[in-house]
Design a protein around this motif. Structure first.
Motif, short mmCIF file in Angstrom:
data_model
loop_
_atom_site.label_atom_id
_atom_site.label_comp_id
_atom_site.label_asym_id
_atom_site.label_seq_id
_atom_site.Cartn_x
_atom_site.Cartn_y
_atom_site.Cartn_z
N ILE A 124 -8.83 1.09 6.45
CA ILE A 124 -9.65 0.25 5.58
C ILE A 124 -10.71 -0.39 6.46
O ILE A 124 -10.38 -1.01 7.47
CB ILE A 124 -8.81 -0.84 4.90
CG1 ILE A 124 -7.65 -0.24 4.11
CG2 ILE A 124 -9.70 -1.69 3.98
CD1 ILE A 124 -6.59 -1.26 3.74
N VAL A 142 -14.34 -1.60 1.98
CA VAL A 142 -14.12 -2.72 1.08
C VAL A 142 -15.08 -3.84 1.43
O VAL A 142 -15.08 -4.35 2.55
CB VAL A 142 -12.66 -3.22 1.15
CG1 VAL A 142 -12.44 -4.36 0.17
CG2 VAL A 142 -11.69 -2.08 0.87
N ALA A 183 -5.19 -1.31 -7.34
CA ALA A 183 -6.24 -0.35 -7.71
C ALA A 183 -5.79 1.08 -7.44
O ALA A 183 -6.12 2.00 -8.22
CB ALA A 183 -7.51 -0.67 -6.93
N ILE A 184 -5.05 1.31 -6.37
CA ILE A 184 -4.55 2.65 -6.08
C ILE A 184 -3.55 3.08 -7.14
O ILE A 184 -3.61 4.20 -7.66
CB ILE A 184 -3.91 2.69 -4.68
CG1 ILE A 184 -5.00 2.55 -3.60
CG2 ILE A 184 -3.15 3.99 -4.46
CD1 ILE A 184 -4.46 2.31 -2.21
N TRP A 244 -16.11 -0.51 -2.17
CA TRP A 244 -15.31 -1.11 -3.23
C TRP A 244 -15.33 -2.62 -3.02
O TRP A 244 -15.06 -3.09 -1.92
CB TRP A 244 -13.90 -0.56 -3.17
CG TRP A 244 -13.09 -0.77 -4.40
CD1 TRP A 244 -13.11 -0.02 -5.53
CD2 TRP A 244 -12.12 -1.80 -4.62
NE1 TRP A 244 -12.21 -0.51 -6.44
CE2 TRP A 244 -11.59 -1.61 -5.91
CE3 TRP A 244 -11.66 -2.86 -3.84
CZ2 TRP A 244 -10.62 -2.43 -6.44
CZ3 TRP A 244 -10.69 -3.70 -4.38
CH2 TRP A 244 -10.17 -3.47 -5.67
N TRP A 301 -13.31 -3.27 6.49
CA TRP A 301 -13.71 -4.49 5.82
C TRP A 301 -15.17 -4.75 6.15
O TRP A 301 -15.52 -4.92 7.33
CB TRP A 301 -12.84 -5.66 6.27
CG TRP A 301 -11.36 -5.38 6.21
CD1 TRP A 301 -10.54 -5.09 7.26
CD2 TRP A 301 -10.54 -5.33 5.04
NE1 TRP A 301 -9.26 -4.88 6.82
CE2 TRP A 301 -9.22 -5.02 5.46
CE3 TRP A 301 -10.78 -5.54 3.68
CZ2 TRP A 301 -8.15 -4.90 4.57
CZ3 TRP A 301 -9.72 -5.43 2.79
CH2 TRP A 301 -8.43 -5.12 3.24
N ILE A 310 -11.42 3.93 3.36
CA ILE A 310 -11.85 3.17 2.19
C ILE A 310 -12.70 2.01 2.73
O ILE A 310 -12.30 1.33 3.67
CB ILE A 310 -10.64 2.60 1.42
CG1 ILE A 310 -9.80 3.72 0.82
CG2 ILE A 310 -11.10 1.63 0.34
CD1 ILE A 310 -8.49 3.21 0.22
N LEU A 331 -13.98 -6.27 -3.23
CA LEU A 331 -12.72 -6.99 -3.37
C LEU A 331 -12.90 -8.18 -4.29
O LEU A 331 -13.68 -9.08 -4.02
CB LEU A 331 -12.23 -7.47 -2.00
CG LEU A 331 -10.85 -8.08 -1.96
CD1 LEU A 331 -9.77 -7.04 -2.26
CD2 LEU A 331 -10.56 -8.71 -0.59
N LEU A 371 -8.73 3.81 -7.13
CA LEU A 371 -9.02 4.20 -5.75
C LEU A 371 -8.20 5.43 -5.41
O LEU A 371 -7.09 5.62 -5.93
CB LEU A 371 -8.66 3.08 -4.77
CG LEU A 371 -9.65 1.94 -4.59
CD1 LEU A 371 -9.05 0.87 -3.69
CD2 LEU A 371 -10.96 2.43 -4.00
N LEU A 411 0.82 -1.20 0.00
CA LEU A 411 0.00 0.00 0.00
C LEU A 411 0.86 1.25 0.00
O LEU A 411 0.58 2.23 -0.72
CB LEU A 411 -0.93 0.00 1.22
CG LEU A 411 -2.11 -0.96 1.18
CD1 LEU A 411 -2.80 -0.99 2.53
CD2 LEU A 411 -3.09 -0.58 0.08
N GLU A 436 -4.73 -6.43 0.71
CA GLU A 436 -4.06 -5.14 0.55
C GLU A 436 -3.33 -5.07 -0.79
O GLU A 436 -3.24 -4.01 -1.41
CB GLU A 436 -3.09 -4.92 1.70
CG GLU A 436 -3.77 -4.68 3.03
CD GLU A 436 -2.80 -4.59 4.18
OE1 GLU A 436 -1.62 -4.23 3.95
OE2 GLU A 436 -3.20 -4.90 5.33
N LEU A 443 -5.84 -3.98 -3.31
CA LEU A 443 -6.11 -2.55 -3.17
C LEU A 443 -4.95 -1.72 -3.68
O LEU A 443 -5.17 -0.67 -4.31
CB LEU A 443 -6.38 -2.22 -1.70
CG LEU A 443 -7.58 -2.88 -1.03
CD1 LEU A 443 -7.71 -2.42 0.41
CD2 LEU A 443 -8.86 -2.57 -1.79
#
Length: 286
Positions: free
Chosen positions: A141, A200, A230-231, A283, A143, A198, A285, A236, A105, A224, A227
């Motif tokens: 994050i 998820v 995606a970042i 978002w 979840w 964020i 997963l 994201l 991340l 992670e 993610l």
């Protein structure tokens, strides 16, 4: 390094924790441990890399000679894999600890930041950079294994989210705290950390057993990694409006037993929804 003395007690505040007793700090440090210095951080970096094969930037003292290279902080990390770190500084120590635990991340945030610095220069900031910085400093994050509690969060109905749904935390919802400034604030005695999240959506069976008694998932490496991809792609954290505020003191285990309704009414972190504010859908997963 020893924590600063907490501010005067707020009558609505959660039960006071010492810095190293707090459930957030417990995920980073052993009981009664001091913050690691540069030599210890560097030793941990080498062990972490040997353990999972993922590189982390070298932790180097933030000296005048280091800064004389003229590089932007993020550019130095991206180009030289060097992280300027102030010795005996809680903010930088927790930043280094986050790098040790969540390298994928961190590298994703850095790649985006460095690319935008190269594109617009160091004197401007894009909407994406603002989102990345908010998450880097104060991010978490959440979840989400059930959407049942999402309407309450959408409406800032804190009683429904934290009191009525107290037992859901750790089962239907859990949190990975990523922002190093959040950890620093708790270390320094602040009772009301607010994360920028964020959200998820995950399977309930995938979340089961990952959270501790304060609904904290210390690390979920495989998730992670998704993610982070995606970042990096800009899917994201393209805009700060993607991030939802979450007053972490509301979660079971972060406060005295039986969080009273008056706390939710009085404590400044439990704010009502701003008129016109709407949050994006979670978002998903995978």
């Amino acid at each position: 390094m020893k924590p600063r003395a907490p501010a005067a007690a707020d009558p609505a505040a959660p039960r006071a924790f010492s810095a190293t007793e707090h459930p957030l700090v417990r995920t980073w440090l052993d009981p009664d441990a001091s913050l690691p210095g540069l030599d210890e951080l560097e030793a941990r970096r080498l062990r972490a890399q040997d353990g999972d094969g993922v590189a982390r930037p070298a932790f180097r003292a933030q000296t005048r000679s280091l800064l004389d290279d003229g590089l932007h902080y993020e550019t130095r990390v991206a180009a030289q894999s060097v992280l300027a770190t102030r010795e005996h500084d809680a903010h930088d120590a927790f930043n280094a600890l986050v790098w040790l635990r969540h390298p994928e991340l961190k590298w994703a945030l850095n790649a985006r930041q460095a690319a935008d610095v190269a594109r617009v220069g160091s004197r401007q900031r894009t909407r994406g950079q603002c989102a990345l910085t908010h998450f880097d400093e104060a991010g978490a994050i959440v979840w989400l294994a059930s959407s049942r509690r999402l309407a309450a969060w959408d409406a800032h109905d804190w009683t429904a989210l934290f009191v009525d749904a107290s037992a859901a935390w750790g089962d239907e919802l859990a949190v990975t705290v990523f922002g190093h400034a959040l950890a620093e604030h708790v270390w320094n005695g602040h009772a009301w950390p607010v994360a920028k999240c964020i959200v998820v959506e995950v399977r309930r069976d995938a979340l089961r057993g990952r959270a501790d008694d304060a609904a904290i998932v210390a690390r979920w490496a495989s998730a992670e990694r998704v993610l982070a991809t995606a970042i990096r792609a800009g899917d994201l954290l393209a805009d700060p409006q993607e991030l939802r505020p979450l007053p972490l003191a509301g979660i079971r285990g972060w406060h005295a037993e039986g969080l009273a309704a008056r706390v939710l009414a009085q404590a400044p972190c439990f704010r009502p929804l701003r008129p016109g504010r709407r949050y994006p859908a979670p978002w998903r997963l995978g």
